[in-house]
Write a protein that holds these residues in place. Sequence first.
Motif, short mmCIF file in Angstrom:
data_model
loop_
_atom_site.label_atom_id
_atom_site.label_comp_id
_atom_site.label_asym_id
_atom_site.label_seq_id
_atom_site.Cartn_x
_atom_site.Cartn_y
_atom_site.Cartn_z
N ASP A 66 -84.85 9.45 -25.76
CA ASP A 66 -86.14 9.13 -26.38
C ASP A 66 -86.75 10.44 -26.89
N ARG A 78 -81.20 0.84 -34.26
CA ARG A 78 -81.81 1.11 -35.57
C ARG A 78 -81.03 2.20 -36.31
N LEU A 128 -84.97 9.12 -34.96
CA LEU A 128 -84.23 8.15 -35.77
C LEU A 128 -83.48 8.84 -36.90
N ASN A 138 -83.44 2.49 -30.19
CA ASN A 138 -83.34 3.60 -31.14
C ASN A 138 -81.91 3.72 -31.70
N GLY A 158 -89.73 3.26 -34.77
CA GLY A 158 -89.76 3.88 -33.46
C GLY A 158 -90.18 5.34 -33.55
N GLU A 192 -83.64 3.66 -25.46
CA GLU A 192 -82.52 4.35 -26.10
C GLU A 192 -81.69 3.38 -26.92
N ASP A 227 -80.56 10.82 -35.47
CA ASP A 227 -79.50 9.93 -35.02
C ASP A 227 -78.77 9.27 -36.19
#
Length: 183
Positions: free
Chosen positions: A152, A67, A87, A64, A82, A61, A90
């Motif tokens: 995830d 990034r 991604l 991620n 990832g 987590e 987020d």
Amino acid sequence: MTVQPSELPIDADVPITEVEEQSLAWLQRITIEQLIYALLALTALLIRLIDLGLRPLAPVEASNALRAWQISRGLDPALDAGIPLLLSLDVATFFMTGAASGLVRLWPLLASVGLVVAIYYWRNGVGRSIALAAAILISLSPLVNAFGRRGDGTALVLLALAVALIGWGRLSRVNAGGWTWLA
């Protein structure tokens, strides 16, 4: 001087406009079954929201989130992409709201709640009572709860699989021959 409700002027002769009628039409189409699924989705959401941001981020987590935070700030990410869908979601979330550990887990949480909604669309294929039982089990499942509370891609994969099965079921009912087997 207080006014009693029976003394208020009520004009019963005023017709309901077409816009008001259309805005109320969706209420008349809601069934008890749809309300049950909505309550199950709300229950799943509330269960998964409890203390969502209190647990520290796991290494997956955190990488991620790092990034996504770097990209949302215009920096080059230090690590590879990832999970691309997570991604991207987020990055958009961090860009609009800022970074927080609870927000890292937002999209998996919503995907795990979406599983309950996806099962609603399975009801014609597997039967209404079986689909309702499955929705109850998934909304209360500790395993799906864990997937939804972890930042995830597991919950997103489960939702994508459920949506793919919905599409495959609909396609096989509509078009019984040809290239349906490929779907």
